[in-house]
Structure formats: C-alpha cells, structure tokens
Design a protein around this motif. Structure first.
Motif, PDB file in Angstrom:
ATOM      1  N   PRO A 186       0.818  -1.216   0.000  1.00  0.00           N
ATOM      2  CA  PRO A 186       0.000   0.000   0.000  1.00  0.00           C
ATOM      3  C   PRO A 186       0.855   1.270   0.000  1.00  0.00           C
ATOM      4  O   PRO A 186       1.736   1.409   0.841  1.00  0.00           O
ATOM      5  CB  PRO A 186      -0.814  -0.117   1.293  1.00  0.00           C
ATOM      6  N   ASP A 187       0.586   2.125  -0.946  1.00  0.00           N
ATOM      7  CA  ASP A 187       1.275   3.422  -1.081  1.00  0.00           C
ATOM      8  C   ASP A 187       2.761   3.280  -1.358  1.00  0.00           C
ATOM      9  O   ASP A 187       3.480   4.277  -1.290  1.00  0.00           O
ATOM     10  CB  ASP A 187       1.109   4.265   0.189  1.00  0.00           C
ATOM     11  N   ARG A 188       3.243   2.092  -1.634  1.00  0.00           N
ATOM     12  CA  ARG A 188       4.686   1.916  -1.773  1.00  0.00           C
ATOM     13  C   ARG A 188       5.160   2.345  -3.155  1.00  0.00           C
ATOM     14  O   ARG A 188       4.835   1.719  -4.174  1.00  0.00           O
ATOM     15  CB  ARG A 188       5.079   0.466  -1.526  1.00  0.00           C
ATOM     16  N   ARG A 189       5.937   3.409  -3.181  1.00  0.00           N
ATOM     17  CA  ARG A 189       6.452   3.913  -4.455  1.00  0.00           C
ATOM     18  C   ARG A 189       7.510   4.983  -4.176  1.00  0.00           C
ATOM     19  O   ARG A 189       7.623   5.492  -3.070  1.00  0.00           O
ATOM     20  CB  ARG A 189       5.324   4.540  -5.278  1.00  0.00           C
ATOM     21  N   PHE A 190       8.243   5.310  -5.222  1.00  0.00           N
ATOM     22  CA  PHE A 190       9.053   6.520  -5.263  1.00  0.00           C
ATOM     23  C   PHE A 190       8.535   7.321  -6.447  1.00  0.00           C
ATOM     24  O   PHE A 190       8.039   6.749  -7.430  1.00  0.00           O
ATOM     25  CB  PHE A 190      10.536   6.195  -5.454  1.00  0.00           C
ATOM     26  N   LEU A 219      18.300   0.298  -7.164  1.00  0.00           N
ATOM     27  CA  LEU A 219      19.327  -0.657  -7.566  1.00  0.00           C
ATOM     28  C   LEU A 219      19.521  -1.691  -6.455  1.00  0.00           C
ATOM     29  O   LEU A 219      19.669  -1.340  -5.281  1.00  0.00           O
ATOM     30  CB  LEU A 219      20.644   0.084  -7.842  1.00  0.00           C
ATOM     31  N   GLY A 220      19.503  -2.962  -6.845  1.00  0.00           N
ATOM     32  CA  GLY A 220      19.606  -4.063  -5.880  1.00  0.00           C
ATOM     33  C   GLY A 220      21.040  -4.493  -5.635  1.00  0.00           C
ATOM     34  O   GLY A 220      21.921  -3.668  -5.430  1.00  0.00           O
ATOM     35  N   LYS A 279      20.998  -2.007  -2.802  1.00  0.00           N
ATOM     36  CA  LYS A 279      19.659  -1.940  -2.187  1.00  0.00           C
ATOM     37  C   LYS A 279      19.322  -0.525  -1.743  1.00  0.00           C
ATOM     38  O   LYS A 279      19.052  -0.253  -0.574  1.00  0.00           O
ATOM     39  CB  LYS A 279      19.556  -2.893  -0.994  1.00  0.00           C
ATOM     40  N   VAL A 280      19.368   0.370  -2.695  1.00  0.00           N
ATOM     41  CA  VAL A 280      19.159   1.771  -2.375  1.00  0.00           C
ATOM     42  C   VAL A 280      18.442   2.429  -3.556  1.00  0.00           C
ATOM     43  O   VAL A 280      18.475   1.911  -4.684  1.00  0.00           O
ATOM     44  CB  VAL A 280      20.536   2.428  -2.043  1.00  0.00           C
ATOM     45  N   THR A 281      17.752   3.506  -3.261  1.00  0.00           N
ATOM     46  CA  THR A 281      17.025   4.232  -4.296  1.00  0.00           C
ATOM     47  C   THR A 281      17.609   5.630  -4.382  1.00  0.00           C
ATOM     48  O   THR A 281      18.163   6.136  -3.407  1.00  0.00           O
ATOM     49  CB  THR A 281      15.525   4.287  -3.943  1.00  0.00           C
ATOM     50  N   VAL A 318      20.749   4.212 -12.709  1.00  0.00           N
ATOM     51  CA  VAL A 318      21.349   3.182 -11.843  1.00  0.00           C
ATOM     52  C   VAL A 318      22.841   3.417 -11.644  1.00  0.00           C
ATOM     53  O   VAL A 318      23.393   3.062 -10.598  1.00  0.00           O
ATOM     54  CB  VAL A 318      21.109   1.743 -12.385  1.00  0.00           C
ATOM     55  N   TYR A 319      23.519   4.014 -12.628  1.00  0.00           N
ATOM     56  CA  TYR A 319      24.944   4.318 -12.455  1.00  0.00           C
ATOM     57  C   TYR A 319      25.135   5.327 -11.320  1.00  0.00           C
ATOM     58  O   TYR A 319      26.054   5.215 -10.515  1.00  0.00           O
ATOM     59  CB  TYR A 319      25.565   4.946 -13.713  1.00  0.00           C
ATOM     60  N   ASP A 320      24.285   6.345 -11.335  1.00  0.00           N
ATOM     61  CA  ASP A 320      24.398   7.400 -10.318  1.00  0.00           C
ATOM     62  C   ASP A 320      24.116   6.844  -8.928  1.00  0.00           C
ATOM     63  O   ASP A 320      24.775   7.219  -7.956  1.00  0.00           O
ATOM     64  CB  ASP A 320      23.405   8.530 -10.620  1.00  0.00           C
ATOM     65  N   VAL A 321      23.121   5.967  -8.860  1.00  0.00           N
ATOM     66  CA  VAL A 321      22.789   5.367  -7.571  1.00  0.00           C
ATOM     67  C   VAL A 321      23.993   4.576  -7.054  1.00  0.00           C
ATOM     68  O   VAL A 321      24.382   4.704  -5.885  1.00  0.00           O
ATOM     69  CB  VAL A 321      21.539   4.467  -7.691  1.00  0.00           C
ATOM     70  N   ALA A 322      24.605   3.784  -7.932  1.00  0.00           N
ATOM     71  CA  ALA A 322      25.714   2.926  -7.510  1.00  0.00           C
ATOM     72  C   ALA A 322      26.928   3.749  -7.065  1.00  0.00           C
ATOM     73  O   ALA A 322      27.447   3.570  -5.958  1.00  0.00           O
ATOM     74  CB  ALA A 322      26.112   1.987  -8.652  1.00  0.00           C
ATOM     75  N   TRP A 323      27.363   4.658  -7.924  1.00  0.00           N
ATOM     76  CA  TRP A 323      28.572   5.418  -7.605  1.00  0.00           C
ATOM     77  C   TRP A 323      28.295   6.403  -6.475  1.00  0.00           C
ATOM     78  O   TRP A 323      29.116   6.589  -5.572  1.00  0.00           O
ATOM     79  CB  TRP A 323      29.138   6.081  -8.865  1.00  0.00           C
TER      80      TRP A 323
END
Lengths: 374, 374
Positions: A73-77, B84-85, B89-91, B342-347
């Motif tokens: 529920p409501d899970r998103r970015f 990115l997993g 594991k971060v957004t 995803v590159y930006d998230v990783a680095w």
C-alpha cells in the motif's frame, strides 16, 4: 572566465514552518495563480505531452530477486519535475518515497524533498523538506475547487480520511466555504479523526465538529465532501447517499458508480492532459485503488467506452472564465485531483522567498569554483 | 509510536572529491557490478517498461510566453530516478539542469544534484553534488566497454570531445587498455584539448599525447575512439576513416553512415530497453543531434525499417557471458551509451559510504519529530 561560486538554501521541516508553509490562506491564492498559468499554458512538465505528473518507481508484487522491495500500500518513489512561468519563472523537482509501513516506524507515510532551481542555469536555489509543502499544496487544491464549485450556502462538510492530506484539505475548504456550520469526520482510525477534530476545534471555534462512525454518515447530508483516504482504502460511495448540489473534492481513491458519475455528475479535474500523459506511462487499467486517482478512473471509463473526454473540464478554464463551472444549485460535482509538480514549484518558491526575506534556513555551499568548467 | 528523527548527509563538490568520487579505477568496478545487475534484472527504473533514462523538461523553440526559456544547445532539465539491488539496495534520483550558455557565466554546462534514499522508508540518506559523480560514472561506462570490447593490443586512442565527459572517458579507457601508446585529442576548442593533454600527461607519463586539428586524424589510425561532444556538435564519421577492429565508445552525438553501421559494425548498447522506453516518452525522430544519443539513432533506423532490434546487444549480457562480444580481431564495434540513473545510484552510494567512513560532509537534520505522523 572566472568560475562562479554556487550556494543554496537548505530548509528543514521547522524552517519550512517558520517560513510560512502552513499558511493555507496564502497557499490557496498561489494555487489559484498556478491554475491560471495552467490555463494559459505558461508551464512545462515532463512526458511526451509535457503534462506528466512525474516518474514513478514501483516494485513487483513478487520480485524475482528476494531482496527487492515488494509492492504494498502506497509503496512507491516518485520524481516530479516542472517549470512554472508567470511570476515564478523557476524550475523544480519533488522526489519522494512512500510506504504505509513507515507509520509503524514512527515516520510519515511519505518522506518528500523539494529542489528548486534557477530556470536558466539549473543551479539549485533551495533544498526543502517537502512533507508539509506537499500536504498543504495538496489541501489547497480542494480549497480552490470549493471556492469555485461549491454552492455558496454549503453548511455541512464531510471529511473522509483525516490524515495529512485530509487535514490540510479540511483547512482549505473551511477557509473558502464561509457558511459551513457542521463538520463530520470519518476515518478508519478513530485517533486520527480525533486529532483532526482537536485541531479544527482550536482554529474554528464556532463549528460543530463531529466524529462519525460510518462513511454513509459522512456523505448523506453533506454539501461538500472531501475524500483523502490512504493505503488500500477505496470507499464505495453509494449514489443514494449523494445530496443534490453536493461537491466531492477527491484527492485519493473513491469508488463511484460509473453510470451515476458519468450521467449525473459534472466531471472536473485539475489538468486532464496530465491524465492523458498516463497512457504513455502505464497500462490499462489505469486506476489502481492503492494509488487511487479519480482522473485515472475516468481514463478507464473512456477505455471501456463508457464515456469520452469531452465531458471533462479543467478547473483552470473555469477560474479564467473560459468554461462555466456550476450552472445550477442542484449540480452534483466530482472534482478529481491527482497532484502536479507545478504546485510544489509554486508553493516551494513562495516559502523559499519568505525564508530569504526572514533569514531562515541553512546556507550551503556547492562549490567556490567548479572542478570542471564545462 | 514515538516519532523518529531523520538526518542525512550533505556532500558538496569538495566533499565528493575527498570521499573518492574521482577514483576511476573503483568507479569502473562499480559500473561492471551495475551491468551484472542490469543483466539479471535486479533494478527498477521509471517509465512503462521500468527502464526509462528519466523524465525530461525541455522548452519550445519559440515559446508563446515571452518569459519562458527557449530551446537551445544542451538546454534541458532531467529527473533520473532508480532503485538498484545487489549489494546496493538503495534508491536515488539525480536531478539536473543543463544549458551551454552556462559556460559564459563561469558555470559548468550542467549542474547536477543527487539524492540517495532508504529503499524502504524513502528517507533521504545523502544529498550530493553530482557533477563529478556524473562525469566519472559516465566516463567509466566507455571504460567497461573498452575492457570487454577493445582489441587487447589496441595502441592508438582517439579522443573526440575533451570536455568533462571526454576527460573522464579518457581516464577510464586508459585505465583498462594497458597497451595504449598514443592519444590523439580533437576538440573544437583548442584550450579544452590542451587542458586534457596537460592532465593526462601528468597521470600517464609514458604516453605520446597529441593535439590534432581534424576529426579525421582522431579516427583514422585509432583502435579505440571515444566520442563525447557537447552542444550542437554532431561529428560526421566517414566510413573510409574507420580502421578494421576499431571500437567506438559513444556518449554523445555521432553521425555514422547507416548502411555501414548496420552492416559492418557490431551494435552494442548499455541497455536497449532504455531506448525502447523512449518510444513512450518522445516522438519520431528520436535522434536529436543537440542531445545526441546513438541508441536513439538506432530507434530511428528501426522506425525507418533500415534494421531491427535483434542485431543489438546489451553490454551486461556480454559481461555475464550470455552473449559473445567481439568475435574477431577485425570486428568494428559501435558501443552506444545514453546514461542511466542506476549508475548514479551505484557510484553515489559508494562515495556516500566512503564519506560516512571518513567522517566527510555536513550532517543535516530533516526533523526531530515529523509534524505530521501520517
């Protein structure tokens, strides 16, 4: 060429409060200004038609990779970028994560941040806590609608959903509907209803404010009804409950009978082009009760050939007088809202201007001289 | 439930440098890890197919509203969100504005900021200056390509475009191609070429580094050629100039003969699904020289029925061994890059981890206790 220093202002939640983010009366004025700009086309949002709500990151119900977040529920970015013209001439992007499980961790359901940028150089002007910014601008939009669409003698106001959006919407509607005498609050959590009652009782001392136990009671005698539920709530609004002349302002899910809505209600939205943009971004069915947005429900009804888009009006075109809004005391109006990044840019910019004027916030340096010139 | 305090880390450009953003060798390793995750599907980006580059805000050539920004070289805003997993594991979301006119104001062409968020709660973890983050991760991608696609005995390296992306790409390619002896630099601004020459001369003392005056000279004898032009440059690469076995790594515009490219070159991209997402976001022709991206050129050639997508390979599938990359010493390879969030998230995440470890950056408080709990 000498390299230029870049600084910007960080405003945390308390700074935002100190700079006036909770001033609903001012916020409603800004949102009216935004609707005029929407009607004249002096803005740019994302997507192929320049009218997108934003870019969604969501998660699968059953991820192949075990560590990937699961849908819920409501899970998103969501990333919500926009340029806004008029007196603003500024660009910005709201970025947030939302997860109803946050509530059990002592965190708000959504955590939102806003960046404002110089429209020419792209340099950041401000980085702002946007929870209250969002809640207030979202609440102001039903307020603008109630100002233009409610019967002027509306006396009974039904609140369905008393969370952060329900709260700010109630404040906005009470700001513009001066003849309201009774407020009926319905929320699945009674403590949430009580918090809103306590708050409104302090601000609006002459009102009769009731906590009620059924959805039906919140609708039946009400002249103005605000729907702002959360999570997987999707309240079914029986057509028999609806009073002639009623205005529904809907920021969330709402299960209306399609035949009744299409034939008996005037359908008004914040910006129909934004819902049309959804066709590029998602697949039918567009309406999803866990992220319920009435405009997406209308997309589905069009896809199902129950109606066409010609019966939908934008509130901006009503405010600027291009199209008539309410034409009879008995008109039943469904005013469906989806949220737009231009609201965040406008209200964020005003609060930033206030902060500059009052010396509020933390000045941050990006660089004295950029490491790379090009 | 007690409300939870939220803090996050602000890293300005100097902090990012101190935390290692310019460590190209490490960045290439991270980008390889990202390509493995792309190949296994352990990521989510935006758009209907979850593979979008991001959401663009651009401006009309002749705006109706006089005060609205006008389209121009590199002029855009872009929001680039991704989850990115893997070990990450971060957004996160990169958000930037770009305008070639910045250069005359002593500002970089693009000004970029990165937000990293907890993938569960959405709370911000870090807000980072992303100019160098972007330039380095963008440069690392040609590096990864050169590692897997260049002939191991490549000796001559042609640099077309020596701006920030050209610089970081050159560093990455020199990091992985250990037999390079000669670097030929071509840039429309000689001072830009000179800056790169000076820089590389310090780092790679045994190289013969030449500034050359024509595009042709940068291509003709080169085994590896990096294209990273800016603004409205769209260099025409004559097929007669191309040496057997050459690898083109292309982060920008590049005007290749379609027949030659389709029939004589192996077409490899960072992520074909990202270009497919463009079909929802834009209109044919997808390729636009002022924002030139070779993958979009391929979309146009498909639309024009010159080729189909079956001849395109993702680099991630080559790295993970699902598909063969170079199969002969004479293969001419076009490796087209568009940039992915995803590159930006990783680095960004690695640099953030370094900063935490080393105590770099400014801790900022969002709230001690959120004003609204829901």
């Amino acid at each position: 060429m000498e390299q230029s220093r870049v600084d910007f202002l960080y405003l945390n939640e308390q700074d935002m409060i100190d700079a006036g983010v909770l001033n609903m009366h001012e916020c409603i004025k800004e949102m009216e200004a935004v609707f005029r700009l929407l009607s004249s086309g002096d803005y740019v949002m994302g997507g192929a038609n320049d009218n997108s709500h934003g870019m969604l990151i969501d998660f699968p119900t059953n991820p192949v990779h075990e560590s990937m977040p699961k849908d819920g529920p409501d899970r998103r970015f969501m990333a919500m970028p926009a340029y806004l013209g008029g007196d603003y001439k500024v660009t910005g992007c709201k970025w947030y994560g939302s997860n109803i499980a946050n509530v059990d961790k002592g965190l708000p359901r959504s955590i939102l941040m806003m960046t404002l940028n110089d429209a020419d150089t792209g340099a950041p002007l401000a980085y702002q806590s946007a929870n209250l910014l969002s809640a207030w601008r979202t609440g102001a939009i039903p307020g603008v609608g109630a100002k233009y669409l409610a019967n002027p003698d509306s006396e009974i106001f039904g609140v369905v959903g008393a969370g952060s959006i329900g709260t700010s919407s109630a404040e906005a509607i009470l700001d513009v509907c001066e003849n309201i005498k009774t407020v009926k609050i319905f929320d699945a959590r009674e403590s949430t209803a009580q918090t809103l009652k306590d708050r409104l009782s302090k601000e609006f001392t002459s009102l009769d404010i009731q906590i009620i136990n059924t959805l039906e009671d919140a609708i039946k005698e009400s002249d103005v009804i605000n729907l702002a539920t959360a999570g997987d709530a999707n309240p079914t609004i029986e057509k028999e409950w609806i009073k002639p002349g009623a205005l529904f302002t809907v920021s969330s899910s709402g299960d209306f009978d399609p035949e009744f809505a299409i034939e008996k209600m005037k359908l008004i939205v914040d910006n129909w082009a934004m819902y049309e943009a959804t066709i590029d971004e998602d697949h039918y069915p567009y309406y999803n009760p866990t992220m319920g947005v009435i405009g997406r429900q209308l997309l589905d009804w069009i896809e199902e050939e129950k109606m066409d888009s010609s019966i939908i009006t934008n509130i901006g075109d009503i405010i600027t007088g291009k199209v008539e809004g309410r034409t009879s005391k008995d008109d039943i109006i469904l005013y469906g809202l989806g949220g737009q990044p231009v609201y965040d840019v406008a209200w964020g910019y005003r609060v930033y201007q206030n902060a500059l004027e009052k010396g509020i916030g933390t000045k941050l340096n990006l660089w004295d001289k950029a490491y790379q010139a090009r």
